[in-house]
Design an enzyme around this catalytic site. Structure first.
Site, PDB file in Angstrom:
ATOM      1  N   ARG A 146       0.859  -1.179   0.000  1.00  0.00           N
ATOM      2  CA  ARG A 146       0.000   0.000   0.000  1.00  0.00           C
ATOM      3  C   ARG A 146       0.900   1.236   0.000  1.00  0.00           C
ATOM      4  NH1 ARG A 146      -1.919  -3.554   3.970  1.00  0.00           N
ATOM      5  NH2 ARG A 146      -4.004  -4.407   3.562  1.00  0.00           N
ATOM      6  N   LYS A 170      -1.763  -2.892   8.082  1.00  0.00           N
ATOM      7  CA  LYS A 170      -2.899  -2.463   8.901  1.00  0.00           C
ATOM      8  C   LYS A 170      -2.857  -3.143  10.260  1.00  0.00           C
ATOM      9  CE  LYS A 170      -6.175  -1.265   5.235  1.00  0.00           C
ATOM     10  NZ  LYS A 170      -7.509  -1.511   4.662  1.00  0.00           N
ATOM     11  N   HIS A 241      -3.321   2.572  -5.600  1.00  0.00           N
ATOM     12  CA  HIS A 241      -3.848   1.217  -5.410  1.00  0.00           C
ATOM     13  C   HIS A 241      -3.870   0.429  -6.716  1.00  0.00           C
ATOM     14  CE1 HIS A 241      -4.858   0.013  -1.419  1.00  0.00           C
ATOM     15  NE2 HIS A 241      -5.836  -0.770  -1.815  1.00  0.00           N
ATOM     16  N   ARG A 244      -1.034  -1.882  -6.865  1.00  0.00           N
ATOM     17  CA  ARG A 244      -1.276  -3.013  -5.948  1.00  0.00           C
ATOM     18  C   ARG A 244      -2.218  -4.021  -6.609  1.00  0.00           C
ATOM     19  NH1 ARG A 244      -1.325  -4.526  -0.423  1.00  0.00           N
ATOM     20  NH2 ARG A 244      -3.360  -5.060   0.447  1.00  0.00           N
ATOM     21  N   HIS A 267      -3.655  -9.337   3.458  1.00  0.00           N
ATOM     22  CA  HIS A 267      -5.094  -9.417   3.703  1.00  0.00           C
ATOM     23  C   HIS A 267      -5.375 -10.361   4.864  1.00  0.00           C
ATOM     24  CE1 HIS A 267      -6.189  -8.223  -0.715  1.00  0.00           C
ATOM     25  NE2 HIS A 267      -5.998  -7.177   0.060  1.00  0.00           N
ATOM     26  N   TYR A 276      -9.561 -10.698  -6.888  1.00  0.00           N
ATOM     27  CA  TYR A 276      -8.646 -10.695  -8.027  1.00  0.00           C
ATOM     28  C   TYR A 276      -8.866 -11.888  -8.952  1.00  0.00           C
ATOM     29  CZ  TYR A 276      -6.460  -6.969  -5.461  1.00  0.00           C
ATOM     30  OH  TYR A 276      -6.249  -5.783  -4.784  1.00  0.00           O
TER      31      TYR A 276
END
Length: 295
Positions: A146, A170, A241, A244, A267, A276
C-alpha cells in the site's frame, strides 16, 4: 457524545492499533451519526433506540449513499455501541441485530503488463528524483505494498542482500515480501546515487525522501504516479492502489496460488484477495468474446 467518540477513537488507536486513516474514517462516520441524532433532537446516546439507528440507515440511503458507504457507516456505529456497552456506558446495544446492506464490491482497475512496463520506464534515471521515482514505482509493483506502507518504510527494513522487505501493514501487522530483480536494481541505484543527495542533517531513516530530505507524503506519491501515467500515455484512471491491484492480478494470471498472494498483500481474510480471481475471469471473458469466432 463527542467525548464518547474521542474515547472510542483513542481505544481504536491505542488498544486496537488501527491506522490514522481508519481512525479518520470512523470519526467521519460517527460524526455523521451524531448529527443525524441531533437533527432528531436526541442529545444523549442512551436515548437513541434501535429504531433511530435503523432510520439513520434509511436516511443515508435516501441521501443517495452507495451500499458500500452505508455498510461502512453501520460498521462504525456497531463498533461504537459495542465499545460503550463494554465500558458500561450503555446497558443495551441498540445496533446489535442490524445487518448491513449487501455489498456490491466493484472490480478494481488494473493495468496490463505493457502499461506497467511503460510507466516504470518513464522516470528519467539520469537525475536524482527520476532515480527515486523509478525505485518507488518498481518497489510498489514488485511487492504490492500500500502507498501508506511504502512512504513509512524505513531503510533498515529493506534487505537487498537477501531480497526481502519487511512491511508494517494495517493494525501494525508485519509481513515479509520478496523484492524482485528489477526492483532491487532500481533500489540499489537510488540508494547509492540519489538518496545521499536528498539526505539532510539529522538523517531521516525513511527510505524515500523528498527534495527537503523528509519522507515523501502519500499525496506527493499520488501526484508522482499521475504524472508518469500521463507521460506514458495511459488513459485509465491510475491511483496508487492500481499498482497493488495490478501486482495481485498479474501474479494470479501467471499461476500464483491465492494463499501466497493473500500473504504478500497482507489481507486478513482470503475473501478480500478472491476479488482478483474475478478480475482474471473478467479479463478471460473479454478475450474470449473478442477473439472466439462465436464469442
Amino acid at each position: 457524545m463527542t467525548d464518547l467518540i474521542e474515547q472510542f477513537l483513542d481505544y481504536l488507536s491505542v488498544e486496537r492499533g488501527l491506522s490514522k486513516n481508519t481512525i479518520v474514517s470512523y470519526r467521519r462516520d460517527l460524526v455523521k451519526f451524531v448529527r443525524y441524532l441531533d437533527s432528531r433532537r436526541i442529545s444523549e446516546i442512551s436515548s437513541a433506540t434501535k429504531h433511530n439507528v435503523t432510520k439513520f440507515l434509511y436516511f443515508l440511503k435516501d441521501s443517495g449513499q452507495a451500499p458500500n458507504s452505508i455498510s461502512r457507516n453501520l460498521a462504525a456505529v456497531k463498533m461504537f455501541y459495542r465499545f460503550l456497552v463494554s465500558e458500561r456506558v450503555l446497558k443495551e446495544d441498540a445496533a446489535n441485530m442490524l445487518e448491513a446492506p449487501k455489498l456490491v464490491r466493484p472490480l478494481p482497475d488494473v493495468m496490463n503488463s505493457d502499461e506497467v512496463l511503460k510507466m516504470l520506464e518513464t522516470p528519467d534515471i539520469r537525475n536524482t528524483l527520476g532515480q527515486r521515482d523509478r525505485a518507488a514505482l518498481e518497489l510498489m509493483y514488485a511487492t504490492g505494498m500500500r502507498v501508506s506502507e511504502m512512504v513509512e518504510l524505513i531503510i533498515e527494513n529493506l534487505n537487498l542482500d537477501v531480497g526481502f522487505v519487511r512491511c508494517s501493514g494495517k493494525g501494525g501487522k508485519e509481513r515479509i515480501i520478496p523484492v524482485g530483480r528489477e526492483a532491487k536494481r532500481a533500489l540499489l541505484r537510488y540508494m547509492a546515487k540519489a538518496r545521499p543527495k536528498l539526505l539532510r542533517r539529522g538523517g531521516d531513516r525513511h527510505l524515500f525522501l523528498s527534495r527537503l530530505g523528509k519522507k515523501v507524503s502519500r499525496q506527493s506519491f499520488w501526484k508522482i504516479l499521475k504524472k508518469y501515467s500521463r507521460i506514458a500515455g495511459i488513459r485509465k484512471k491510475i491511483t496508487p492502489h492500481t499498482l497493488r491491484h495490478s501486482f495481485a492480478t498479474h501474479l494470479l494470471e501467471k499461476g500464483a496460488d491465492l494463499r501466497s498472494v493473500q500473504e504478500m498483500l497482507g489481507h486478513a481474510d482470503i475473501s478480500t484477495t478472491q476479488i482478483y480471481t474475478h478480475v482474471n475471469k473478467s479479463r478471460l471473458k473479454g478475450i474470449h468474446k473478442k477473439f472466439h469466432p462465436r464469442g
